[in-house]
Design an enzyme around this catalytic site. Structure first.
Site, mmCIF file in Angstrom:
data_model
loop_
_atom_site.group_PDB
_atom_site.id
_atom_site.type_symbol
_atom_site.label_atom_id
_atom_site.label_comp_id
_atom_site.label_asym_id
_atom_site.label_seq_id
_atom_site.Cartn_x
_atom_site.Cartn_y
_atom_site.Cartn_z
ATOM 1 C CG PHE A 149 -0.258 0.319 2.530
ATOM 2 C CD1 PHE A 149 -0.021 1.633 2.924
ATOM 3 C CD2 PHE A 149 0.162 -0.697 3.368
ATOM 4 C CE1 PHE A 149 0.618 1.916 4.134
ATOM 5 C CE2 PHE A 149 0.790 -0.424 4.575
ATOM 6 C CZ PHE A 149 1.021 0.892 4.960
ATOM 7 C CE LYS A 173 -2.733 -8.693 -3.887
ATOM 8 N NZ LYS A 173 -3.202 -7.782 -2.737
ATOM 9 C CD GLU A 176 -5.886 -6.037 0.600
ATOM 10 O OE1 GLU A 176 -5.879 -6.732 1.630
ATOM 11 O OE2 GLU A 176 -4.969 -6.064 -0.258
ATOM 12 C CB SER A 226 5.166 -7.728 6.288
ATOM 13 O OG SER A 226 4.474 -8.936 6.009
ATOM 14 C CB CYS A 281 10.353 -0.606 2.815
ATOM 15 S SG CYS A 281 10.924 -0.203 1.157
ATOM 16 C CD GLU A 383 8.892 -2.474 8.311
ATOM 17 O OE1 GLU A 383 9.369 -1.723 7.448
ATOM 18 O OE2 GLU A 383 8.394 -3.585 8.041
#
Length: 498
Positions: A149, A173, A176, A226, A281, A383
């Site tokens: 995201f 993909k 969402e 992740s 990240c 994290e």
């Protein structure tokens, strides 16, 4: 309320699974759209379209494929503001940051425009008597990308730009949580001249991910997310015979030596820690000052700097950062802050409870600062992915190098110093994949490659640059001879190049 659909075979396709996810406006907390969540049969439809498209797309010469990428770049640039506003409305990052998201993706598209050069193989004349050897790069076929995201424009373009340029078709993909921009990019790729089916977007959750990993016609998968899910994607994808690159989490450190330019370093650290609400990240959530004096100075400077930060609406041009992406993610970050307090770290600035007047239901968190964080603490080991900066003090450069080197994550690291010898030693020795020297977010330019070490990356090929070309192609080597007349019996033994 908007319905966000799939994009398959060059057209918008409504969901048939009966399952939908909610897409929020992070500024208000309200649901603004629903997104279809794919079933395995919808993934099958996308792959069937991609298979048809790839058979002809692979036969298009690299120069013509490059022209499509040039046109795609032009179309995206012409719609930069539209894309940035759409991205910001679903993610919550401020418009300026959203523009950067799109632009860093376009940097890789620019690299992909050079695909005729990148696809060149090697040639040796006279490798043996009358024998020439040459190699060629060929596309894999249908490949897929599963994206997070936090960069809904950049990371998809990092993946599909190179994959499509070298002759593959692509199944995307996206997350969402903010799925609209990827669909818009696929529409622009079609408008740029790519055949329908070359870029398909399948919305979804784990059901769609597993369908991609299990599909026999998908030859490679690129993932960013992740570390736990990256490990799952890598293990599952490779078990089904796919080539996989899976980029995971991070806990990037900024090493601050006593001789650093503290004024500049403070601005760099604060921007890298709190920009985009820490949802990067390559954010810098840990600063490691070397020596007590450096620690005290950076603490006071950072505290003064964050007191001036403006947290505001994603549409506010004066805001340094906006809300986080969902209420669940906000709760997760706040839970980590409480864990840090319970572990005994000193909470110097507490961003919990921040409310923006008129937008009290928005997913806002103020900047938080911890001091006295120890390597044994859970908040250091894991994290957080939010606007939380931790100070971990070190006495020596040796101790400072050991911290990121021994951490489970190894995505990025930075050192702030005027000492070239110390910086050179640090860059050589630190056990991390990407290093910045007075650069707080060391994301390489598009013609180099992006990739971390340890639990930050699974697989041995990085993203974009020539590593990206290698990931999305396979090498074929040809040994050729054009003999005249009869040959001796040497064909019955292993050939040599004597």
């Amino acid at each position: 309320m908007r319905d966000i659909t799939h994009f398959i075979d060059g057209a918008s396709v409504a969901g048939t699974s009966g399952r939908y996810g909610e897409v929020f406006n992070p500024n208000t907390g309200a649901v603004q759209a629903k997104v279809a969540l794919a079933s395995p049969s919808e993934v099958d439809s996308a792959v069937a379209s991609a298979l048809r498209a790839q058979q002809t797309w692979a036969l298009v010469n690299p120069q013509r494929r490059a022209r499509v990428m040039f046109e795609f770049k032009r179309l995206v640039e012409a719609r930069l503001e539209e894309l940035a506003e759409l991205l910001s409305s679903e993610h919550g990052k401020v418009i300026a940051d959203a523009r950067g998201d799109v632009q860093r993706g376009l940097d890789v598209i620019e690299f992909a425009c050079g695909v005729p050069h990148a696809m060149k193989g090697e040639y040796t004349e006279g490798a043996g008597p009358g024998i020439d050897v040459y190699s060629m790069r060929q596309p894999l076929g249908v490949v897929a990308g599963i994206t997070p995201f936090n960069f809904p424009a950049m990371i998809p373009m990092w993946m599909f730009g190179i994959a499509i340029a070298v002759g593959n078709s692509f199944i995307l993909k996206p997350s969402e949580k903010d799925p609209s921009v990827p669909v818009r990019l696929a529409e622009l790729m079609l408008e740029a001249g790519a055949p329908k089916g070359v870029l398909n977007v399948v919305q979804g959750d784990k059901t769609a991910v597993d369908a991609i990993l299990n599909h026999p016609d998908i030859k490679a998968v690129s993932f960013v997310g992740s570390s736990d899910i990256a490990a799952y994607v890598y293990a599952h994808g490779t078990a089904t015979g796919k080539r996989v690159q899976a980029m995971g989490g991070a806990k990037n450190h900024g090493i601050l030596l006593p001789d650093a330019d503290f004024e500049q370093a403070t601005k760099d650290i604060v921007g890298a820690a709190y920009g985009s609400a820490g949802e990067r990240c390559m954010a810098l959530p840990v600063v490691v000052p070397v020596g007590r004096k450096a620690a005290e100075e950076i603490r006071e400077r950072v505290l003064a700097e964050i007191e001036t930060l403006k947290v505001g609406l994603s549409t506010d041009p004066a805001a340094q950062y906006g809300p986080v992406v969902t209420a669940a993610h906000k709760t997760r970050i706040e839970d980590y802050i409480q864990i840090g307090v319970d572990e005994g770290a000193e909470l110097v600035a507490d961003g919990r409870g921040f409310k923006l007047q008129g937008y009290e239901n928005g997913f806002f968190i103020g900047p938080s600062l911890f001091d006295g964080v120890k390597p044994s603490m859970r908040t250091y080991q894991e994290e957080i992915f939010g606007p939380v900066l931790q100070i971990v003090r070190a006495e020596t450069l040796e101790e400072a190098i050991a911290l990121p080197s021994g951490h489970q994550y190894g995505n990025g690291v930075a050192i702030f110093t005027r000492n070239g010898r110390a910086a050179r030693e640090f860059a050589s020795r630190v056990n991390v994949g990407m290093v910045g020297i007075n650069v707080p977010i060391p994301v390489p330019v598009a013609y180099h490659t992006f990739g971390g070490w340890k639990r930050s990356a699974f697989g041995d090929i990085n993203q974009h640059g020539m590593e990206g070309v290698r990931f999305y192609t396979k090498t074929k080597t040809v040994t050729a001879r054009w003999p005249e007349g009869a040959q001796d019996d040497s064909a019955f033994v292993i050939p040599t190049m004597q």
